[in-house]
Design an enzyme around this catalytic site. Structure first.
Site, PDB file in Angstrom:
ATOM      1  CB  SER A   1      -0.877  -0.002   1.242  1.00 42.92           C
ATOM      2  OG  SER A   1      -0.064  -0.235   2.359  1.00 42.92           O
ATOM      3  CB  CYS A   2       1.486   4.132  -1.387  1.00 40.21           C
ATOM      4  SG  CYS A   2       3.066   3.296  -1.597  1.00 40.21           S
ATOM      5  CG  ASP A   3      -2.696   5.745   2.151  1.00 46.04           C
ATOM      6  OD1 ASP A   3      -3.866   5.574   1.800  1.00 46.04           O
ATOM      7  OD2 ASP A   3      -2.067   4.926   2.854  1.00 46.04           O
TER       8      ASP A   3
ATOM      9  CD  GLU B   1      -0.767   5.770  -3.507  1.00 43.11           C
ATOM     10  OE1 GLU B   1      -0.835   4.734  -2.825  1.00 43.11           O
ATOM     11  OE2 GLU B   1      -0.279   6.821  -3.089  1.00 43.11           O
TER      12      GLU B   1
END
Length: 422
Positions: free
Chosen positions: A5-7, A93
């Site tokens: 994940s990333c944001d 992302e």
């Protein structure tokens, strides 16, 4: 796919304070991966017959590239996030959907981040660069340094002093949404629905041929190209929804410190822990007043809650960022030799090494931990005050700014050294 994940976040007036655009990103990667902060100056390329070597493939070079500062996994050419001298910021992302992911080596999404920054002086031009390269070279290849194949498609949040763009891809197909005010975030899912401002010319026809869209209902990109129920996206308990809630909570008063608090938030899952964790973070201030400098903060270390956001400002003659640059291994690098990834070298840079030692102190020695964290927070607060003064007074001491980030890294290392000795 939630653990991988990333944001990435952006807030624009009137959601922000001080008529600024605020960009932020957490890079969530495998827990043992080192992320470095590196600077590359602007360059003129006279011999265009010489190709540019990206992580896996070579591509055509362009006559001129802009200065960039990048936060990147130290084994690859591209970057998870970064900025250029014109105030363009990009973060990417991992996304998955109905279109099959290609394991064949092409451009990584992280290569596209760097290429967009090096070749574009506005957010929309960066979007053009990325989609043109996507069409010509495709996206694909292993996104982790190891024998475990970890491949994905990409979404991008691209911002400058005036606006932001969301670009989401599925193979070579893509949709883009323009953001001119308010708040927007992306996570590990397609999020563009019916507001599509630009798109691949065959994107709708392809969805129709595949049976993902009947050609009659209003076209919804995320509904067609992913498996998500787009009506539930904003009420599900995932990080995309949690990130939006945190932005919305501060809407009207978002500052760069607000963005850092969001990136440090653990209950939401945005500041990740575990096998995949937040390995580096970035926050940028992009003033709409072009007479003011853009300021880009990077940690260069894991866990933003226990890291220092250090400022970087583009000025001429910036030196190499030695304390956040990983060792290089030339042609012997296992990423460059085929078969790839036969062994994993030690890529820890000086700041990373001292930070890891300091984390051991924080975890084991309560009294020293408080002193250490207090000193880190004091350094950071002093830097914030100094940067706010730069923005208020419109005065840049170039001689000082040229060494701003390197000096901050040295000050941070000094704090760690004073607390990790017996």
């Amino acid at each position: 796919m939630e653990p991988c994940s990333c944001d990435t976040f952006v807030a624009l007036p009137p959601a922000t304070a001080g008529n600024r655009i605020i960009f932020g990103k957490n890079s969530d990667r495998l827990c043992d991966e080192v992320q470095e902060v590196v600077y590359f100056p602007a360059a003129v390329h006279d011999n265009l017959r010489e190709h540019l070597q990206c992580t896996y493939i070579e591509i055509d070079q362009v006559p001129e590239t802009y200065a960039v500062v990048l936060s990147r996994p130290s084994w690859l050419w591209g970057a998870e996030m970064g900025a250029n001298e014109h105030g363009v910021c990009i973060g990417n992302e991992a996304v998955w959907g109905r279109e099959e992911v290609c394991d064949e080596e092409a451009l990584l999404g992280m290569d596209l981040v760097r290429l967009g920054l090096e070749r574009a002086d506005t957010a929309e031009k960066a979007l053009n660069v990325i989609v043109d390269l996507l069409e010509k070279y495709g996206q694909g290849g292993n996104c982790s340094e190891g024998r475990m194949v970890f491949s994905y498609h990409n979404s991008f949040l691209i911002a400058d002093r005036k606006e932001a763009w969301i670009l989401e891809t599925a193979g070579k197909y893509w949709a883009a949404e323009k953001v001119q005010e308010g708040i927007r975030n992306i996570s590990n899912q397609l999020s563009i629905t019916t507001k599509i401002d630009r798109e691949h010319p065959d994107m709708r026809n392809y969805a129709k041929r595949k049976g993902w869209w009947d050609g009659k209902k209003e076209f919804d990109f995320a509904a067609a190209y992913s498996y998500l129920d787009t009506a539930k996206m904003m009420i599900s308990p995932g990080r995309y929804c949690e990130g939006y809630k945190l932005l919305n909570k501060h809407k009207g008063n978002i500052t760069f410190e607000t963005m850092m608090d969001i990136l440090r938030d653990k209950p939401s899952g945005i500041n990740m822990e575990g096998e995949f964790l937040t390995t580096a973070s970035m926050v940028s201030i992009l003033p709409q007043d072009s007479s003011l400098p853009c300021i880009h903060f990077f940690t260069g270390t894991p866990d933003p809650e226990r890291s220092v956001f250090k400022p970087f400002i583009f000025v001429p003659n910036i030196p190499q960022l030695l304390d956040t640059s990983s060792p290089t291994f030339g042609h012997e690098d296992p990423v460059k030799k085929k078969p790839r990834f036969q062994f994993k070298p030690d890529r820890r840079h000086p700041l990373y090494q001292k930070h890891q030692q300091a984390l051991e102190v924080i975890d084991k020695k309560e009294e020293k931990a408080k002193t250490l964290l207090d000193n880190m927070k004091k350094l950071e607060k002093d830097l914030f005050k100094e940067m706010e003064s730069v923005l208020q007074n419109k005065h840049l001491d170039v001689d000082k700014i040229v060494n701003l980030f390197p000096q901050c890294a040295k000050d941070e290392i000094r704090i760690y050294k004073s607390n990790i000795s017996p």
